[in-house]
Design an enzyme around this catalytic site. Structure first.
Site, PDB file in Angstrom:
ATOM      1  N   HIS A   1       0.747   5.693   0.997  1.00 35.95           N
ATOM      2  CA  HIS A   1       0.067   6.870   1.545  1.00 35.95           C
ATOM      3  C   HIS A   1       0.643   8.085   0.847  1.00 35.95           C
ATOM      4  CE1 HIS A   1      -1.635   4.604   4.884  1.00 35.95           C
ATOM      5  NE2 HIS A   1      -0.429   4.143   5.177  1.00 35.95           N
TER       6      HIS A   1
ATOM      7  N   TYR B   1      11.705   4.355   0.204  1.00 35.83           N
ATOM      8  CA  TYR B   1      10.609   4.762  -0.671  1.00 35.83           C
ATOM      9  C   TYR B   1       9.704   5.778   0.019  1.00 35.83           C
ATOM     10  CZ  TYR B   1      12.349   0.349  -2.438  1.00 35.83           C
ATOM     11  OH  TYR B   1      13.169  -0.668  -2.850  1.00 35.83           O
TER      12      TYR B   1
ATOM     13  N   HIS C   1       0.851  -1.195   0.000  1.00 39.25           N
ATOM     14  CA  HIS C   1       0.000   0.000   0.000  1.00 39.25           C
ATOM     15  C   HIS C   1       0.882   1.238   0.000  1.00 39.25           C
ATOM     16  CE1 HIS C   1       0.756  -0.209   4.375  1.00 39.25           C
ATOM     17  NE2 HIS C   1       0.333   1.044   4.467  1.00 39.25           N
TER      18      HIS C   1
END
Length: 172
Positions: free
Chosen positions: A60, A146, A58
């Site tokens: 954000h 990342y 996932h």
């Protein structure tokens, strides 16, 4: 039932976008493909990435849209499609996805939150940057590659050893 979203031209939004299969690690395994998909959309439909972290399953992000534009759904759709075109078609797909000609890489929906004020913004930026620690991928925020945390260090927004536990976690 129609899912309701808030559309504010020029708004700043927090997003959570998930893979359909949360056991896969596609986002970090294909990080360059994701970066290229985001860059293509940034070029054709500009917006500002205030903060972002990509985890295996996932991501954000906080985006600020142009003053006359509130179309973040189109941007996410283009990013997801651009990324999906780069990934081998080996995922499980439901009958519904097959019938609609959809890949099974992403969850169909995503979470968005309109940022309300400076404190809300700060809380969400901190949450984003702390997320790799929260999920046990690293013990120090600076060790996750990342993340816009590294850009924030260069801009003087954080010291390199920052590791504040966000208020979301303390209250939860």
């Amino acid at each position: 039932m129609q899912y309701r979203r808030v559309y504010v031209p020029g708004g700043t939004y927090f997003f959570t976008v998930n893979l359909a299969d949360r056991s896969r690690t596609l986002l970090v395994d294909h990080i360059d493909d994701l970066r290229n998909a985001v860059q293509e959309v940034l070029t054709s439909h500009p917006f500002r990435i205030d903060a972002m972290v990509v985890l295996p399953d996932h991501l954000h992000a906080i985006w600020t849209l142009p003053e006359d534009d509130a179309d973040y759904p189109m941007r996410w759709s283009l990013i997801k499609a651009g990324f999906s075109r780069c990934i081998p078609a080996d995922e499980q797909r439901s009958k519904s996805r097959i019938a609609k000609g959809e890949r099974g890489i992403w969850q169909r929906r995503y979470w968005e939150h309109l940022i309300r004020d400076e404190q809300d913004y700060t809380n969400h930026v901190n949450y984003i940057h702390y997320n790799p620690v929260k999920h046990g991928h690293v013990t120090r925020v600076a060790d996750w590659p990342y993340s816009t945390f590294h850009r924030a260090i260069k801009n003087g927004q954080y010291p390199p050893d920052w590791s504040e536990e966000p208020i979301f976690r303390r209250l939860g």
